[in-house]
Every structure is written in C-alpha cells, then in structure tokens.
Design a protein around this motif. Structure first.
Motif, PDB file in Angstrom:
ATOM      1  N   VAL A 151      19.561 -24.576  15.077  1.00 21.09           N
ATOM      2  CA  VAL A 151      18.002 -24.182  16.005  1.00 21.09           C
ATOM      3  C   VAL A 151      17.417 -23.069  15.008  1.00 21.09           C
ATOM      4  CG1 VAL A 151      17.908 -22.321  17.629  1.00 21.09           C
ATOM      5  CG2 VAL A 151      19.548 -24.000  18.021  1.00 21.09           C
ATOM      6  N   ASN A 152      16.370 -23.748  14.754  1.00 21.94           N
ATOM      7  CA  ASN A 152      15.389 -23.031  13.353  1.00 21.94           C
ATOM      8  C   ASN A 152      14.858 -21.619  14.339  1.00 21.94           C
ATOM      9  OD1 ASN A 152      13.767 -22.319  11.776  1.00 21.94           O
ATOM     10  ND2 ASN A 152      11.849 -23.420  12.879  1.00 21.94           N
ATOM     11  N   ILE A 153      14.722 -20.868  13.814  1.00 18.86           N
ATOM     12  CA  ILE A 153      14.955 -19.120  15.029  1.00 18.86           C
ATOM     13  C   ILE A 153      13.976 -18.132  13.394  1.00 18.86           C
ATOM     14  CG2 ILE A 153      17.287 -17.958  14.292  1.00 18.86           C
ATOM     15  CD1 ILE A 153      17.269 -17.479  17.515  1.00 18.86           C
ATOM     16  N   GLY A 154      12.905 -16.441  14.244  1.00 19.15           N
ATOM     17  CA  GLY A 154      12.853 -16.059  13.196  1.00 19.15           C
ATOM     18  C   GLY A 154      13.112 -14.662  13.810  1.00 19.15           C
ATOM     19  N   GLY A 155      12.898 -13.893  13.095  1.00 19.67           N
ATOM     20  CA  GLY A 155      13.348 -12.542  13.708  1.00 19.67           C
ATOM     21  C   GLY A 155      12.042 -11.576  13.940  1.00 19.67           C
ATOM     22  N   CYS A 156      11.701 -10.062  14.240  1.00 16.44           N
ATOM     23  CA  CYS A 156      10.776  -9.412  14.218  1.00 16.44           C
ATOM     24  C   CYS A 156      11.883  -8.479  13.969  1.00 16.44           C
ATOM     25  CB  CYS A 156      10.036  -9.973  14.875  1.00 16.44           C
ATOM     26  SG  CYS A 156      10.512  -9.048  16.422  1.00 16.44           S
ATOM     27  N   GLY A 157      10.444  -7.021  13.474  1.00 17.11           N
ATOM     28  CA  GLY A 157      11.278  -5.520  13.465  1.00 17.11           C
ATOM     29  C   GLY A 157      12.073  -5.578  12.345  1.00 17.11           C
ATOM     30  N   ASP A 158      12.900  -4.630  13.022  1.00 17.56           N
ATOM     31  CA  ASP A 158      14.343  -4.251  11.659  1.00 17.56           C
ATOM     32  C   ASP A 158      15.705  -5.142  12.219  1.00 17.56           C
ATOM     33  OD1 ASP A 158      13.209  -2.674   9.984  1.00 17.56           O
ATOM     34  OD2 ASP A 158      13.725  -0.116  11.901  1.00 17.56           O
ATOM     35  N   ARG A 159      15.649  -5.407  13.239  1.00 14.53           N
ATOM     36  CA  ARG A 159      17.045  -6.426  14.061  1.00 14.53           C
ATOM     37  C   ARG A 159      16.659  -6.701  14.922  1.00 14.53           C
ATOM     38  NH1 ARG A 159      20.251  -2.649  17.829  1.00 14.53           N
ATOM     39  NH2 ARG A 159      19.220  -1.049  18.056  1.00 14.53           N
ATOM     40  N   THR A 160      15.094  -7.353  15.005  1.00 19.96           N
ATOM     41  CA  THR A 160      15.229  -7.816  16.541  1.00 19.96           C
ATOM     42  C   THR A 160      15.181 -10.449  16.145  1.00 19.96           C
ATOM     43  OG1 THR A 160      14.147  -6.452  17.518  1.00 19.96           O
ATOM     44  CG2 THR A 160      13.669  -8.434  18.022  1.00 19.96           C
ATOM     45  N   VAL A 161      15.911 -10.202  17.125  1.00 15.56           N
ATOM     46  CA  VAL A 161      16.052 -11.724  17.110  1.00 15.56           C
ATOM     47  C   VAL A 161      14.875 -11.973  18.017  1.00 15.56           C
ATOM     48  CG1 VAL A 161      16.842 -14.025  17.453  1.00 15.56           C
ATOM     49  CG2 VAL A 161      18.231 -12.379  16.340  1.00 15.56           C
TER      50      VAL A 161
END
Lengths: 491, 491
Positions: B454-464
């Motif tokens: 599953v290709n997935i990304g983050g954002c912020g400091d600790r967010t998925v």
C-alpha cells in the motif's frame, strides 16, 4: 489600400504609391531556399480588420470570464501552419511575435504532432507524475536526451518546474540556500533559525537579496517580480523585497560609431554593480541578468560586459544567474544566447522556459542543497513538455535551424539598417529590435503591421521586437520587410 | 512473512498470527460494488523490497541530474492501472498517496487516453497559446465547460496559471491590487507610486500582508512560501515577507467527546485572527486558509469556525481566500471542500491545482484589476490541462464519484476508529488522516505499508494521510485496512 497589397498585388501597388522597393518577392523557387513547411501559406491574407468581427465576438464571450484587454486577436490554431497564424475571421498573418516568443519550430509542426502517437508520451500525459516521489522509469533518460544534451558546460544538474517565473524563483532559492550555508560554514541549523523562519523572521528567514538590473524582466511572482523592473504597471501595489537594482547599460547605435561611448556606459554599469555588492548591508546571494533585456526594451550589452560581470560576481561570491527564458532555444543563433559571450566558465545557473516548452534551470552539482525537500514541489516539471523539448532540439539539429537563424537574422538586420525611419536597429540572430520615435508611433506601427498581415509585438517604451520562429526564412523576411516599408510610408 | 500475505495468502496468515480480522476479502463479486476499472489488479503484489533493485538503480541514474532523496520508488506508469501503481521492479501497490493527491480518477483512465484522439486537444498540445494575446477559438467554451461548470457560486471569473503556488501568488496579487485601489479610493496612480515601485520601495511597493495560519501550506515560491508554515526545512534560509500567522485550532478527537474544548480552541483562534487584523500596522489585504491543512498535519476545523472566519474577514475588509489546491476536486466528498461549510456567500477567491490538472483561481468580477496587464503572464494557464479537467469533471459526474467518496470515506473512517493503535482519526470523505505516537513510528509504518503493498504518505510531524483517488472503492478499502491491521500488529 494596403490590405489589397497583402492580398496579392503588393508589387504593383507599392510602386504606384512611390514606395522604394527594396525587395521583389520571388515567384519561383530559385531565389529562396526550400521552405521548411511546403504547405504553409505563400503570403499573408487579411480580409477584415484585425481583430475582425469574429475575434471581437469571441473576445466579448471570453471577457465574461477573463480580462481580454491584452488580446490582439483570437486564433484558429487548427488552421495555423508554420510561420503563419490564422485568426477566427480567416485572416492569415505572418507571425513574428509567436505567442510572446514561445513557438520555436512553427505552428502544427509535424514533429510535435507525431509525438502524440508515442506511447510513452501518452502515458506521461494521462499519468502526471510527482517527479520527486514517483518519477517514471523514463525520466532519467528523458533528462539525458533533452536537458543534458543542451546543458551549458559544467552545469550537470537540472531542476524542472512549470513556468519561467517558477524557474527564476527556484534559482533564487538555490542561491539563498547556497549563500546561507557558506555564511554559517555549512554547519547544521540552529534552533533559533529553525524557529524564527516559521514566523518569517531572521535569522531563519534571512535578509538577503538578489541583485538585478533596471528594465529587467524576470517574472511576475513575488520574488521574480521584485527582481523585475520593466514597467510600473507590472509592479505597482504588489509588496516587494528591498532588493537592489543596477542601471543596465544603454548602448548607442550603430555600435560601430559609438564604441567609446558604449564602453564607458558599460564600465559605469559594472562599477555600479560592484559598488552595490560591496556596500550592501545585506548579503547579495545572486545576480540575475538577461542576455538581452527582452521585455524592458531589447537592451543589449557586449560580450565583454558579461564577461566582466561574471568576474565581479566571482570575486564577491555572488552567484551569476543568466535568465534565458526568452533568449534561450536558438532565437539568437546559438542555442543559449550566452554562448556568444565566450565566458571562461559557464554561469552558475541558467533558467529557461518559453520556446523550450519545458521550464526550469541548469545548475552545478555543488549548488544542490545539503538537505532534501528544499528544492521540491508536487510536480517538479512536466515530462510531457520535456518530450516536446526533445522533439524541438531534434528539429533544430536536423533542419540546421541555428544556421538559418544566423543567416536570415543577418539579412534582416542589414535590411532594417537601411530603413531611415527606424532608430537603434539591433539584434542577435533573429532576436531583433528597433525603436520608433514615440510610444504612440510604435503602437500605431504595430497595429498597422497586423492590419497588413504581420503579427508583431512591442517591448519597452517605444521598441518593436521581432520574435520570429527559428523556421523564419528569407521569403518570410522579405514579406515582413516589404510590409514594413509600406506601413512606414503610410504612417 | 507479510509479503507472502500480500501475495495471496492473507486470510490464512493473518489468522495464524492471531490478528483480529475485521474484514474478509470477498472472492466473489456479491459483496463489493462493480469495479470502476474491471481490468485493474485484484490486489497488491510485492516481490521485492520497495524500493527494489531496479528502482534503486534508476534512482542512482536519476540522481546524477536531480536530487532523489525524496523518491519512494520509480514508477512504471504504462503498467499502472486504476487505483494501482506498478513500479519498475514489477511490484503492484494499491496507491493511496496518488502523486501527492494529484491523480483524481485512476491511472491510465480511458477518458484521459481518449482525449488524445480529439483534434482540438492535439491542436492545443502542439500549439501552446499565449492566452492573453492569442487565445484559441475554443478557450471561452473550454472555460464554460470546465471551470465555470464547477465554479463556486458568485465567482464568475477564473484566472488560470501553471501550478498551485502560482495560483496562490496570483490570488495574493489580486488581493493587494484590490486593497490598494480601495485605500487610494480608486483614483489613478501617483508619480511617486509609479516611480518608487520600480525600486521596490513604498508607496508603489506597499508594505501590506496576507494573513495565514500556523502549519499552513500554500506553496514554495517567495510569496506563497511566506504564507506557508508547515515545516522549517521548507522555509529556512529563504527571505520572507514579514507577514503574520494566526494559530490554527488544534482539535481533540473524537470530536463528539471534545465539543466544548474544541469550541474553545476555535474561538481562541478566531480571536487571534481578529486581533492580528485589528492591531496590524500594515494593511492585511487577504487571509488564506486551507479547508484541511493538508501538508501541516491534516488539521481540521468546524464549519462554524470557517463561517466565523469569513465573517471576521468581511467585517475588516480582508479578502477571504480558500486554498483548495489539495482539498479540491472531490476528495472530501463535495467538489470543493468548502461547500460543506454552508457559507452565506462564497469565498472571495478559491485556488486550485493538483487533481484538477489545471491550476488557477476563481474570483468575483469586482476583483478584476481596473488596468490590463496586471494579472498576466506568457501562457496564463494550459488549455491541455483544461481539457483534462473537463474530462475529470465528466468522470466524476457520470460515475457518481462524489457519492463513492462519501460512502467509502464513511466506511474507512468508521473502521479506522476501531483500531486502537491510531490516534485522532479524522476525515472528510476520503480525505482521512490519523496520528502515530512519534515521527519515527509514523515513518516506520509508512515504509512497512509500502513494503506490504500500500503506497501511502505522511504529513505534519506524526500524521498518516490517506489521499486515495475518487475511484477508491470498498474492495480497495478492505485491502488497505487489512494491511494496516497486519502492519500494526507487526510493529
């Protein structure tokens, strides 16, 4: 009367109005080289006012949604071919403005159309990559076959973006990051820097500058517009950084009769540049310059000026950025205009867009930021436009278009120099300009030229700029020149 | 072990490792709605590390020319289909990152491919118009059939550009020109203004500001980066304008158990906004806000917050600009995310890019500058991308994709809320996020999810952050959720 001229009776009518005929349009192919576009129109055809009733109607429609006060006329690109643009009223104009110098190899060039049958091109078009996350398997090869093939010597990296302003602003960012790293001695960021930048405050958001020139045009976004000084209407009411400007030399023409004067104004400009850098309270991270100031009036300077400018930048550790957004991709007779300067080393960065279709800048690997995600955005360019750039390079090479630009450019410059109504005829290749006595006279000339079948643009206060495509041949030049003769007589 | 799971033995292996199975993947079609892409893969297939050896080799090649430290893996877009991206190692991943939220209707969507047979599309591609000089005859119709079809109510104008940062910066310019005209009472420019702006000095280059929020992301050029406050690494070393930031509310989840607290933090944020506007020494021309802060950690606020924010802007004559670059075009279950706020009037400007392929902003006619050439650039957008935007709108309508987003989004949010390892599950439609305890845990989770298909990304400091396409159906959701179950158990 002149409209009829354009419709095929030029020679006769021009004689009858006592115009001196410099050039007789050949009716057989023995005078002119074989055309790059055998099926393009033989000459302009103007049946209506330009803009005509259908253009005006389409503009009125469009004006519901977008400001159309800048529109010359509405195009029918399907019917346009080679050096000729066709409008919705069915008028056919020889185009020496070329979408503000952005059409390199003619309308509906077969090489650009045949790309559409290329599966890799189709894939790039239907699946827009975030090139910083998931570059396509072709991307490195595309870079090699496009950008690296024409990269200025020593500039082994390219950062691609979406437009010329973006190209310049990312070059500025690169300069600031490089300068900041040098000033702090390449050590890591302090907490104070990391925290203060989040509130747009120093030291994290440092008070540094890019030096540019009076009359320069580098774009219309906040950083690029700060470096721009073409016209007040571009800048007024928009907040700007307090970045300096040096006076660009204002050469006198003809160059051969003003050597000493021109040397002096160039020396004065260089002295100003050095003084600004030395006296600036804030670090100057980079200097950006156009090889020819293309919006601000087609202002040229000598190769010697640019060599000395680079030397000053080197001496003061100011990155030397050459903005080739308008001059690049062959219009001056070399692929990059700055090639004619014979610099000892390439500029530190060279920016491009317009005729290349793809936008971005070349840089040396030493300028790559030490940390990732600093030169970054969602798309980081457009492989679709890179495919087109590769096709354009191939057209330039296979058709030897740089030779064409040099030869036809020399011919046009020579012919224009004999027109007594034109002031300050100047050019490099087909990147040619001249001045009219006043803004009003220039604007009237532009309108009359369009009305007589030649689509043409201005720049600066009273300059006419020629921005034909690289496929502009002597037959096109003669049509343009004859139309100029006639329009100038009529004025 | 989990890699084998992805290769077809999921159910059995998950049971054997004592994972609670929330969902059993259906083997027949009776459980799931019919797929939008009948020929897309049934499930992920991961044969190698992600990135695998061929990705690493291609990245090494590319890294000669461009920084690849941000690259997840190298894609084979030719082989990608629908919700699945294929990499050069032959791995097939369910893609819920989608080129940083920029793929709206699936890889190799037939509607986007069939455009290539459209002669008008081909013409636009081969003949790039300078839309402010020579718009094509189709352009007004294209605007009607694309942008105006989905324009926020009352925003009857659109200005198109090349990227999201450009969209925001041109909206800022519009706000500054509007504010300056109001402040001077719509009279013409003074000579002092006209002269001073050429040197980047007041009054021609006025000290005005755009107000934005902490954690905001509005782009990476000089004006948009000033308004951005997502991460220090985006901003450090780049000069910025001294523009203010208001703290964005930091809501607690679940919302139902924190109503009073959340109301209070929203009220505090609104009070800060009003105080900044009232106390600012420089005019605040506009306020820009994302419906969901999409790079800064997927931070949401209530419709009530946004309604009050607009009211504050109105009261103080500050233009209310909504940045829908990431939230726009259906991902939240409405075409524009701000539709869910039930505003009494539309925002003053709404910016877009990414999933729309075309970039720009909507505005009301009263914001059109009184003089031409002030909102202007060479290309002023790209008809090619506008054709694609029209096809995307048509796909959304004809396949009823907004309903799909709402339904599947509700399902995913409900399922995620039962996973005890996830904090602060939040979302609007398929625009869903949750937090992990630490940055390291989040980063490990992202890598493991990719490794498990599953290709997935983050954002912020600790967010998925989940950014699936609008074609993400329940069958895809179950695969993603089961993979999350397994990866979380493994962590």
């Amino acid at each position: 009367m002149l409209r009829a001229v354009i419709s095929g009776q030029r020679h006769c009518l021009l004689k009858s109005s006592n115009v001196v005929i410099h050039r007789t349009l050949a009716t057989t192919s023995d005078k002119y080289p074989s055309p790059y576009f055998p099926d393009e129109p033989r000459q302009p055809q103007v049946h209506s006012a330009v803009p005509g009733p259908k253009s005006l109607s389409a503009m009125k429609h469009l004006d519901q949604y977008q400001d159309t006060r800048s529109v010359f006329f509405v195009a029918d690109f399907e019917k346009s071919k080679g050096n000729y643009i066709v409008d919705v009223d069915g008028n056919t104009l020889l185009d020496v403005f070329a979408q503000i110098a952005s059409i390199p190899v003619g309308y509906n060039n077969p090489a650009l159309h045949s790309l559409m049958k290329n599966p890799a091109f189709q894939t790039a078009l239907a699946n827009r990559a975030a090139l910083g996350v998931n570059p396509n398997k072709d991307w490195a090869h595309q870079i090699e076959e496009t950008f690296m093939k024409v990269a200025p010597k020593g500039l082994d990296q390219v950062f691609t973006v979406m437009c010329g302003s973006c190209a310049n602003e990312n070059a500025f960012k690169t300069a600031f990051m490089y300068k900041a790293a040098k000033l702090r001695g390449d050590s890591s960021f302090t907490m104070e820097e990391l925290n203060s930048c989040m509130n747009n405050q120093a030291p994290g958001s440092p008070d540094m500058a890019i030096l540019s020139f009076s009359q320069a045009f580098h774009g219309r976004l906040f950083g690029s517009l700060t470096a721009t000084a073409s016209k007040a209407i571009h800048k007024i009411d928009i907040p700007a950084f307090d970045w300096p400007k040096a006076a660009f030399p204002k050469l006198k023409y003809p160059l051969s009769k003003n050597e000493s004067y021109n040397r002096q104004v160039e020396q004065e400009s260089l002295a100003t540049v050095e003084a600004i850098i030395q006296q600036s309270k804030k670090p100057i991270a980079g200097l950006i310059v156009e090889p020819i100031q293309s919006e601000g009036g087609d202002n040229h300077a000598s190769p010697d000026f640019f060599r000395k400018l680079q030397a000053i930048c080197k001496a003061h550790d100011v990155l030397f950025i050459v903005d080739e957004v308008q001059t690049g991709v062959g219009g001056t007779g070399t692929f990059w205009a700055h090639e004619s300067w014979d610099l000892p080393d390439s500029p530190d960065m060279v920016t491009f867009s317009k005729k290349f279709q793809a936008a971005g800048f070349f840089l040396n690997g030493r300028l790559r930021p030490a940390q990732p995600y600093r030169l970054y955005n969602t798309w980081m360019g457009d492989p679709v436009r890179a495919f087109q750039a590769a096709a354009i390079i191939n057209e330039i090479e296979s058709k030897n278009l740089l030779s064409n630009v040099k030869n036809v450019g020399a011919y046009v410059q020579d012919q224009l120099s004999h027109l007594k109504e034109l002031e300050n005829v100047r050019g490099q290749g087909l990147f040619i300009a001249f001045d009219m006595p006043t803004t009003a006279a220039r604007d009237k000339f532009l309108v009359n030229m369009r009305q007589n079948g030649v689509n043409i643009g201005g720049c600066g206060d009273r300059t006419v700029r020629l921005r034909p495509m690289l496929t502009f041949q002597q037959q096109h030049a003669d049509i343009m020149l004859n139309t100029m003769d006639a329009v100038l007589q009529q004025n």
